[in-house]
Design a protein around this motif. Structure first.
Motif, PDB file in Angstrom:
ATOM      1  N   UNK A   1       0.849  -1.189   0.000  1.00 13.61           N
ATOM      2  CA  UNK A   1       0.000   0.000   0.000  1.00 13.61           C
ATOM      3  C   UNK A   1       0.888   1.244   0.000  1.00 13.61           C
ATOM      4  N   UNK A   2       0.582   2.245  -0.837  1.00 12.84           N
ATOM      5  CA  UNK A   2       1.417   3.451  -0.848  1.00 12.84           C
ATOM      6  C   UNK A   2       1.390   4.168   0.499  1.00 12.84           C
TER       7      UNK A   2
ATOM      8  N   UNK B   1       0.389  -7.121  -4.904  1.00 12.72           N
ATOM      9  CA  UNK B   1      -0.704  -7.020  -5.872  1.00 12.72           C
ATOM     10  C   UNK B   1      -0.842  -8.301  -6.683  1.00 12.72           C
ATOM     11  N   UNK B   2       0.289  -8.921  -7.028  1.00 15.15           N
ATOM     12  CA  UNK B   2       0.233 -10.195  -7.752  1.00 15.15           C
ATOM     13  C   UNK B   2      -0.392 -11.299  -6.891  1.00 15.15           C
ATOM     14  N   UNK B   3      -0.054 -11.331  -5.611  1.00 10.26           N
ATOM     15  CA  UNK B   3      -0.577 -12.383  -4.733  1.00 10.26           C
ATOM     16  C   UNK B   3      -2.088 -12.266  -4.520  1.00 10.26           C
ATOM     17  N   UNK B   4      -2.641 -11.086  -4.766  1.00 11.87           N
ATOM     18  CA  UNK B   4      -4.082 -10.902  -4.628  1.00 11.87           C
ATOM     19  C   UNK B   4      -4.865 -11.591  -5.737  1.00 11.87           C
TER      20      UNK B   4
ATOM     21  N   UNK C   1      -2.322  -0.705  -9.905  1.00  5.20           N
ATOM     22  CA  UNK C   1      -1.047  -0.002  -9.788  1.00  5.20           C
ATOM     23  C   UNK C   1      -0.914   1.061 -10.866  1.00  5.20           C
ATOM     24  N   UNK C   2      -0.137   2.103 -10.608  1.00  4.28           N
ATOM     25  CA  UNK C   2       0.145   3.071 -11.670  1.00  4.28           C
ATOM     26  C   UNK C   2       0.927   2.407 -12.793  1.00  4.28           C
TER      27      UNK C   2
END
Length: 577
Positions: free
Chosen positions: A173-174, A419-422, A466-467
């Protein structure tokens, strides 16, 4: 040409705000051009009035000290007016890049506790409703014009936050870095002394507002009474085509990252001051660009307010990150936060007036990254490995963790991996930067369950989280990720992407025309892989703006492609289109 050291070296940090610096410039340079872009030209008097009117509107809607106001606007003069208006209202601005996925925008606004969002109808309609009040300056019309243009009584103090920039976070998370007026003003005065920008200069504004180098661009101009020239999004990412635009606009001051500078194929005759930062500067780039102008290398994390060190670069001299800016100290410390032996490697830690207030809503992370030494000195641990040379300049030696810099962007690999693991079907994930085609690309690695989404589908899913600069150009499916004997990921053993790999399902389809054949050949050369007529430059092939600019510049000299532009690639992102 910008001249160095036209101002006295700054003394101790002053108790002031960014608005104080702007108002002083507006009083001294009222009729001089302050802001240009989109065919609009504002004097300092005009800009002062326009930002004061918007500031009054924001103050009426609740903006004030300690309040965070999101700014989601295209690159334009309106974006700069909004920045000044938020500051004049006494609040802190939270910049949001229009290319961020809606979910990321909403998450940042939520983490910042933003009470207001300054935007336009097109961009604001992409995100959901939230607890923030939406302000659309282009829709306010007569109500905004009727407000007084006199300055709003300033309620913010030097220690109050003036902006919060969200950077990539290792936890997925940013995290928001909150910077005070005091720290920002120290930067502005230090850079005024270092760079010597003058009222006659024209400063290019091309960084995204969500990247803290934009703070440098804006205030290099406004502190000196110079003109800030704002590029639109397509111009800013036009790579090799940008020098012609800079020359036509009479730009004399340019701040950029070495990756972008490396794509420039022609000189910029009127450029007197060139500032590079955000990533390591190759010696050959310094040798090419230093003659005939001043070239300055800078280094600094967002947590230390844009830049912490600087040095002039000259051909034949080793490239270093230099020494600390005024009122900031550099410390080379060991793992126990004790001074490293002279000339020994250690972690670069920073102390002094430039340190951020901390991370929004993250007291645990703030305490970890901003510890206090035994002597009471508050420091920021950069995570960068350095050593001090015999002349006192610092040599950058890499990272101590998994953070990377790519095309000037600061990326925590852990955020990509999270993000990939989600994604459904992903058992494990990793990310790394790998050499590719004379440059570097971001590569994702996954171990998948049977029936899991394809790598192309995973890239598309990441694009919604993601950006663009954090979406891997390639995702490779492995039977298992390589591990060290300890059971931890062995990043060094992650394989490089294959030298050649087919694109989408139609990669074997033959081009239908000579134009398609020429485009397919150029794209295949850029990606080092076969390209089909229906492969999307960005979503299928993993392209980015700089690669598009390089590809376009290579095609333009050929018959039939003289008018090809980077916007064409975005509008028609397949060979067939």
């Amino acid at each position: 040409m910008a001249r160095p050291f036209t101002q006295p070296r700054p003394g101790p940090p002053r108790e002031e705000r960014l608005t104080d610096l702007f108002e002083a410039a507006a009083a001294l340079h009222g009729e001089r051009p302050a802001l240009e872009g989109e065919g609009l030209r504002l004097t300092y008097r005009d800009l002062d009035a326009a930002s004061s009117r918007l500031a009054r509107l924001l103050a009426e809607r609740g903006a004030g000290p300690g309040v965070h106001v999101g700014i989601l606007l295209p690159r334009s003069p309106a974006m700069i007016i909004a920045v000044l208006a938020v500051l004049k209202a006494g609040a802190a601005y939270v910049p949001l890049d229009p290319e961020y996925p809606p979910g990321r925008v909403e998450a940042i606004l939520g983490d910042a506790g933003a009470r207001l969002l300054v935007s336009d109808l097109g961009l604001s309609s992409r995100i959901g409703l939230g607890p923030w009040d939406l302000v659309l300056p282009d829709r306010e019309g007569p109500a905004l014009d009727a407000l007084p243009c006199q300055p709003v009584p300033q309620r913010a103090g030097p220690g109050d936050p003036c902006y919060a920039i969200f950077t990539s976070g290792s936890t997925g998370r940013p995290k928001g870095v909150s910077v005070s007026h005091r720290a920002a003003c120290n930067l502005v005065r230090a850079e005024g002394w270092i760079f010597g920008v003058e009222p006659e200069d024209r400063v290019y504004q091309g960084f995204s507002l969500a990247f803290d180098a934009s703070v440098e661009e804006i205030w290099l101009a406004f502190h000196a009474g110079a003109c800030l020239v704002v590029a639109d999004a397509m111009t800013a990412r036009s790579g090799p085509l940008l020098p012609a635009w800079l020359g036509a606009k009479g730009i004399t001051v340019l701040s950029t990252v070495p990756t972008v500078l490396g794509t420039f194929q022609e000189d910029i005759p009127g450029l007197g001051l060139l500032i590079v930062g955000g990533e390591a500067c190759p010696p050959d780039l310094a040798a090419r660009w230093a003659p005939g102008r001043r070239l300055v290398n800078t280094y600094g994390p967002t947590e230390a307010t844009v830049i912490a060190t600087w040095t002039d670069l000259e051909p034949g001299r080793p490239v270093t990150i230099g020494r600390a800016i005024p009122n900031l100290r550099t410390l080379v410390l060991d793992a126990e936060l004790r001074p490293a032996a002279p000339g020994a490697e250690g972690e670069l830690c920073l102390a002094g007036a430039g340190l951020a207030l901390g991370y929004l809503g993250r007291p645990d992370l703030t305490a970890e990254r901003f510890p206090t030494l035994r002597d009471g000195t508050r420091i920021y641990r950069t995570g960068d490995k350095v050593r001090e040379g015999e002349d006192g300049d610092l040599l950058f030696l890499g990272r101590l963790d998994d953070q990377v810099k790519l095309r000037g962007f600061r990326i925590e690999l852990g955020e990509i991996e999270a993000a990939l693991r989600l994604q459904d079907g992903v058992l494990e994930a990793a990310a790394a930067v790998r050499p590719w085609g004379g440059g570097e690309i971001l590569v994702g690695y996954v171990a998948l369950r049977p029936g899991a989404p394809s790598p192309a589908a995973l890239r598309q899913a990441l694009g919604a989280l993601l950006p663009p600069y954090m979406v891997p150009s390639r995702i490779l499916a492995l039977e298992a990720l390589p591990l060290l004997p300890s059971g931890k990921l062995d990043r060094k053993a992650l394989p490089p992407p294959p030298a050649a790999e087919g694109g989408a399902a139609d990669a074997a389809e033959a081009p239908a025309t000579e134009t398609e054949a020429a485009l397919a050949s150029a794209w295949a050369g850029a990606f080092h892989r076969p390209v089909g007529p229906g492969d999307d430059f960005f979503t299928d092939l993993g392209g980015h703006s700089l690669l598009a600019a390089v590809m376009v510049s290579g095609l333009r000299p050929r018959p039939g492609f003289g008018t090809l532009s980077v916007p064409d690639v975005y509008a028609f992102p397949t060979v067939r289109a």
